[in-house]
Motif scaffolding. Structure first.
Motif, PDB file in Angstrom:
ATOM      1  N   ASP A 312       0.841  -1.198   0.000  1.00 36.89           N
ATOM      2  CA  ASP A 312       0.000   0.000   0.000  1.00 36.89           C
ATOM      3  C   ASP A 312       0.878   1.252   0.000  1.00 36.89           C
ATOM      4  N   SER A 313       0.382   2.301  -0.611  1.00 36.55           N
ATOM      5  CA  SER A 313       1.156   3.542  -0.696  1.00 36.55           C
ATOM      6  C   SER A 313       1.269   4.204   0.676  1.00 36.55           C
ATOM      7  N   SER A 314       2.402   4.849   0.888  1.00 36.10           N
ATOM      8  CA  SER A 314       2.563   5.665   2.088  1.00 36.10           C
ATOM      9  C   SER A 314       1.880   7.004   1.864  1.00 36.10           C
ATOM     10  N   GLN A 377       8.291  11.365  10.586  1.00 35.85           N
ATOM     11  CA  GLN A 377       7.952  10.362   9.572  1.00 35.85           C
ATOM     12  C   GLN A 377       6.492  10.498   9.180  1.00 35.85           C
ATOM     13  N   GLY A 378       6.211  10.194   7.925  1.00 33.71           N
ATOM     14  CA  GLY A 378       4.843  10.272   7.432  1.00 33.71           C
ATOM     15  C   GLY A 378       4.013   9.072   7.871  1.00 33.71           C
ATOM     16  N   THR A 379       2.871   8.909   7.254  1.00 36.70           N
ATOM     17  CA  THR A 379       1.916   7.865   7.644  1.00 36.70           C
ATOM     18  C   THR A 379       2.039   6.635   6.749  1.00 36.70           C
ATOM     19  N   ASN A 380       1.636   5.485   7.316  1.00 37.71           N
ATOM     20  CA  ASN A 380       1.533   4.211   6.594  1.00 37.71           C
ATOM     21  C   ASN A 380       2.864   3.810   5.929  1.00 37.71           C
ATOM     22  N   ILE A 381       3.957   3.977   6.644  1.00 32.74           N
ATOM     23  CA  ILE A 381       5.268   3.610   6.112  1.00 32.74           C
ATOM     24  C   ILE A 381       5.565   2.153   6.456  1.00 32.74           C
ATOM     25  N   LYS A 382       5.907   1.362   5.441  1.00 32.50           N
ATOM     26  CA  LYS A 382       6.349  -0.014   5.623  1.00 32.50           C
ATOM     27  C   LYS A 382       7.776  -0.115   5.099  1.00 32.50           C
ATOM     28  N   ARG A 447      22.427 -11.813  -2.298  1.00 31.21           N
ATOM     29  CA  ARG A 447      21.212 -12.219  -3.019  1.00 31.21           C
ATOM     30  C   ARG A 447      20.150 -12.713  -2.036  1.00 31.21           C
ATOM     31  N   LEU A 448      20.595 -13.455  -1.013  1.00 30.62           N
ATOM     32  CA  LEU A 448      19.650 -13.953  -0.013  1.00 30.62           C
ATOM     33  C   LEU A 448      19.019 -12.798   0.756  1.00 30.62           C
ATOM     34  N   LEU A 449      19.813 -11.809   1.097  1.00 27.25           N
ATOM     35  CA  LEU A 449      19.267 -10.663   1.824  1.00 27.25           C
ATOM     36  C   LEU A 449      18.245  -9.920   0.970  1.00 27.25           C
ATOM     37  N   LEU A 450      18.499  -9.822  -0.328  1.00 25.93           N
ATOM     38  CA  LEU A 450      17.519  -9.213  -1.226  1.00 25.93           C
ATOM     39  C   LEU A 450      16.244 -10.059  -1.280  1.00 25.93           C
ATOM     40  N   ALA A 451      16.408 -11.381  -1.354  1.00 28.50           N
ATOM     41  CA  ALA A 451      15.238 -12.265  -1.370  1.00 28.50           C
ATOM     42  C   ALA A 451      14.429 -12.096  -0.088  1.00 28.50           C
ATOM     43  N   ARG A 452      15.092 -11.962   1.037  1.00 20.62           N
ATOM     44  CA  ARG A 452      14.410 -11.778   2.323  1.00 20.62           C
ATOM     45  C   ARG A 452      13.652 -10.455   2.354  1.00 20.62           C
ATOM     46  N   LEU A 453      14.302  -9.394   1.858  1.00 23.59           N
ATOM     47  CA  LEU A 453      13.659  -8.082   1.856  1.00 23.59           C
ATOM     48  C   LEU A 453      12.441  -8.045   0.950  1.00 23.59           C
ATOM     49  N   PHE A 454      12.594  -8.619  -0.255  1.00 25.28           N
ATOM     50  CA  PHE A 454      11.538  -8.509  -1.258  1.00 25.28           C
ATOM     51  C   PHE A 454      10.374  -9.455  -0.977  1.00 25.28           C
ATOM     52  N   ALA A 455      10.518 -10.336   0.034  1.00 24.62           N
ATOM     53  CA  ALA A 455       9.431 -11.266   0.365  1.00 24.62           C
ATOM     54  C   ALA A 455       8.322 -10.587   1.146  1.00 24.62           C
ATOM     55  N   GLN A 456       8.563  -9.353   1.615  1.00 20.46           N
ATOM     56  CA  GLN A 456       7.564  -8.618   2.378  1.00 20.46           C
ATOM     57  C   GLN A 456       7.235  -7.300   1.682  1.00 20.46           C
ATOM     58  N   PRO A 457       5.964  -6.879   1.680  1.00 19.94           N
ATOM     59  CA  PRO A 457       5.622  -5.586   1.059  1.00 19.94           C
ATOM     60  C   PRO A 457       6.338  -4.445   1.776  1.00 19.94           C
ATOM     61  N   GLU A 484      11.655   0.167 -11.602  1.00 17.47           N
ATOM     62  CA  GLU A 484      10.209  -0.028 -11.726  1.00 17.47           C
ATOM     63  C   GLU A 484       9.497   0.038 -10.375  1.00 17.47           C
ATOM     64  N   TYR A 485      10.262   0.148  -9.309  1.00 14.37           N
ATOM     65  CA  TYR A 485       9.694   0.170  -7.954  1.00 14.37           C
ATOM     66  C   TYR A 485       8.862   1.438  -7.756  1.00 14.37           C
ATOM     67  N   GLN A 486       7.660   1.283  -7.196  1.00 12.96           N
ATOM     68  CA  GLN A 486       6.740   2.408  -7.060  1.00 12.96           C
ATOM     69  C   GLN A 486       6.855   3.125  -5.718  1.00 12.96           C
ATOM     70  N   GLY A 487       7.667   2.586  -4.800  1.00 14.75           N
ATOM     71  CA  GLY A 487       7.794   3.206  -3.487  1.00 14.75           C
ATOM     72  C   GLY A 487       8.896   4.246  -3.443  1.00 14.75           C
ATOM     73  N   THR A 488       9.318   4.579  -2.213  1.00 11.43           N
ATOM     74  CA  THR A 488      10.365   5.575  -1.973  1.00 11.43           C
ATOM     75  C   THR A 488      11.681   4.852  -1.702  1.00 11.43           C
ATOM     76  N   LEU A 489      12.781   5.423  -2.179  1.00 14.62           N
ATOM     77  CA  LEU A 489      14.064   4.729  -2.166  1.00 14.62           C
ATOM     78  C   LEU A 489      15.156   5.606  -1.569  1.00 14.62           C
ATOM     79  N   LEU A 490      15.919   5.054  -0.616  1.00 12.20           N
ATOM     80  CA  LEU A 490      17.124   5.685  -0.087  1.00 12.20           C
ATOM     81  C   LEU A 490      18.275   4.710  -0.284  1.00 12.20           C
ATOM     82  N   ILE A 491      19.353   5.151  -0.947  1.00  9.57           N
ATOM     83  CA  ILE A 491      20.476   4.264  -1.263  1.00  9.57           C
ATOM     84  C   ILE A 491      21.782   4.900  -0.819  1.00  9.57           C
TER      85      ILE A 491
END
Length: 634
Positions: A312-314, A377-382, A447-457, A484-491
């Motif tokens: 869901d969108s923040s 922080q804003g609302t509905n952040i996952k 790669r495993l850490l990415l798989a773990r992260l991407f398994a949750q919305p 293609e990610y629709q959320g917010t990104l900090l790198i």
């Protein structure tokens, strides 16, 4: 010719890592070894170094060949100081240089007759073995990598320990330098310095890297390890990509023609009585040969297929910081910093190691409180957080248990998938999925850490150095997925191409706690930053523009003020004067009677030598800054 491998083979289990490979490395080459994670690149490098014996084949090395290596793994325990660990790369001369370093520090504090005599004795030994240049080499490498010489290695972070190993390899200046992922844990300034150092290096270099800009700027030849076989490409990285694409297309076409012909022959052999009446024994033998050839064909490894569920969108406002200040042990890391991060922003964070990038991330996420200022922080952040130290992975649990905590499925974008199938998308075979994490390579753990992260919305994705240890193909796929990610990104990243290809704005640590905000990626920051800070851009940009990686832009330096131009004109004469004085002091200090002089004179001379060194560093830095600001940037 320095080294030659003939028909070398190595296998772990059924699949060979090296299948009768040949390799030749000549003098004055800079060769990059490329290939997928797990292809056997590090094993090949260990064979070349003599640290691993192959199952079969011959290895020829030139007489007296001197090899130095940078391994992937760091020692668990090392109680030496950084200076001592780096100087150890020089063998007996390193011990002598270390003793001189320690005695010099002692004389600066206590110029007693005993200390001075000891320093004089060590100095004569250094002169006899022509080791003065080696001492300067150690100090230069430590300075460029920003390593604290008197610190204990055990007290350093894993990344800093690896930099110590890199420094130890560089100071030896061997005939052949083997570097396994040398840019891991280096900041952008250190990477740029290492590029320049390697381009000027007189020996040969064989290196493994995922940093595409570094690869393009350094390599004179590409050697690819693919499905157990080596292929050599006499070109730069950009040209290699073009030729490789054409080669893969030709291979696919040839395989398709072969498979079509094999299918026709299989139809013929199954025609029964009619076929047996007219059967050609030569054709039957040819069919058997084709079957064996097809069975031995090594299929190209598939590509990872990652997906990110943004959930869901923040709210529109994700994070807001106002006049934030943060310090650590008396050092100001962030000073009066304000920013508004909105939904969909893609922000890169750039800065030297130790500047406070991870601290800033934790403040923005509310994990740390600033010493001044407000963060909301804003609302509905996952949140999904990729930690460069991989602390969220349990090494004693299996790969799949680390992702699902014992469950047998995951749900991505509304679709349920079995955990084994999900992990295959990240290039983990069913057997590997049941392996304990502690047995995985660095690239597999990432790669495993990415798989773990991407398994949750997650609608807020924070990636702290995600590119370390990933092969280039997986890295490029990660870029595509993030784009293609629709959320917010900090790198947080030191990978220049990755930043250019992913982020839309950057936060840059500029010294003194100042954090600047710029539109675009790394190259855009180079173009926008204040003119008096463009000395590095002037050095790096012409090389990077030739790489064709990213989107370079042209910029022209601003005209210097009258006072600055006058300072620039006077600097060459000042530098020459300081260098003359430095040479005169060095001639005096290496004289046999230097330590027989008055103690006060000795102390003043040593202090002046250190002061001249500092003044020269400042003068060179100022000259590069003004010179860069004065001319056009192209």
């Amino acid at each position: 010719m320095l080294i030659r491998l003939n028909s070398v083979s190595l296998a772990y289990g059924r699949q060979p890592l090296l299948d009768g490979v040949d390799l030749l490395i000549n003098a004055h080459e800079r060769v990059c070894l490329v290939g997928r994670n797990g292809a056997g690149k590090s094993s090949l490098m260990q064979i070349i170094a003599g640290q691993l014996q192959p199952d079969a084949g011959n290895i020829w090395r030139a007489d007296g060949l001197k090899i130095a290596t940078l391994p992937q793994d760091v020692p668990v325990d090392d109680s030496r100081t950084v200076y001592r660990a780096v100087a150890a790369g020089l063998g007996e001369l390193g011990d002598l240089i270390l003793r001189f370093h320690q005695t010099s520090a002692l004389v600066a504090q206590d110029a007693s007759e005993r200390n001075i005599q000891e320093m004089e004795r060590i100095q004569h030994q250094l002169e006899a073995k022509h080791a003065w240049q080696l001492q300067q080499r150690v100090e230069t490498v430590l300075s460029r990598l920003r390593l604290p010489g008197d610190a204990c290695v055990n007290n350093l972070s894993g990344g800093q320990r690896r930099q110590v190993l890199l420094a130890q390899a560089l100071v030896t200046e061997p005939d052949l330098l083997l570097l396994d992922e040398p840019t891991n844990h280096l900041d952008i300034d250190a990477i740029a310095w290492l590029e320049a150092w390697l381009r000027d290096y007189g020996g040969s270099v064989l290196f493994i890297t995922h940093d595409r800009v570094f690869l393009q700027n350094v390599a004179t030849r590409i050697v690819e390890l693919d499905r157990g076989r080596l292929s050599s490409w006499e070109c730069d990285y950009r040209t290699y990509l073009q030729r490789k694409e054409a080669a893969l297309a030709a291979e696919a076409a040839a395989d398709a023609r072969f498979d079509k012909r094999l299918a026709q022959e299989e139809v013929w052999i199954r025609q029964g009585v009619k076929a047996r009446r007219t059967r050609n024994e030569g054709r039957v033998l040819q069919l058997e040969k084709m079957r064996k050839e097809r069975a031995q064909r090594s299929e190209q490894q598939g590509k990872a297929r990652m997906q990110i569920d943004a959930g869901d969108s923040s709210g529109r406002l994700v994070i807001e910081a106002e006049h934030v200040t943060a310090s650590w042990q008396g050092t100001v890391l962030v000073k009066d910093f304000s920013v508004r991060i909105l939904r969909g922003d893609r922000i890169g964070i750039i800065g030297p190691n130790g500047a406070g990038k991870s601290t800033l991330i934790k403040i923005l996420l509310g994990e740390l409180k600033p010493s001044a200022g407000v963060v909301r922080q804003g609302t509905n952040i996952k949140l999904a957080y990729f930690d460069q130290h991989r602390v969220s992975l349990d090494p004693e649990r299996t790969v799949m248990d680390n992702v699902t905590d014992g469950k047998d499925s995951v749900t991505i974008n509304g679709q349920t998938k079995h955990i084994i199938g999900y992990l295959q998308d990240f290039l983990f075979s069913p057997e590997r999925s049941r392996t304990l994490v502690k047995s995985l390579s660095g690239g597999e753990r990432n790669r495993l850490l990415l798989a773990r992260l991407f398994a949750q919305p997650a609608n807020l994705l924070v990636l702290d150095e995600p590119t370390n240890d990933l092969d280039v193909e997986t890295l490029e796929l990660l870029e595509d997925i993030i784009s293609e990610y629709q959320g917010t990104l900090l790198i947080v990243s030191h990978d220049r191409a990755f930043l250019d290809n992913v982020v839309t704005s950057t936060l840059v640590f500029e010294g003194g706690g100042r954090v600047g905000e710029y539109v675009g990626g790394y190259r855009d920051w180079i173009a926008q930053r204040p003119p008096l800070e463009k000395n590095e851009a002037r050095q790096e940009k012409p090389v990077e523009a030739a790489s064709g990686i990213g989107n370079p832009k042209s910029v022209r330096g601003k005209k210097l003020s009258y006072k600055e131009q006058k300072e620039l004109d006077a600097l060459p004469a000042r530098i020459e004067s300081l260098e003359d004085e430095q040479s005169e002091l060095q001639r005096s200090m290496v004289g046999s009677d230097f330590y027989r002089r008055d103690k006060g004179e000795i102390t003043l001379t040593l202090a002046r030598a250190e002061e001249i060194k500092r003044e020269l560093d400042e003068a060179y830095g100022r000259w590069q800054t003004l010179d860069a600001a004065a001319g056009p940037m192209k």
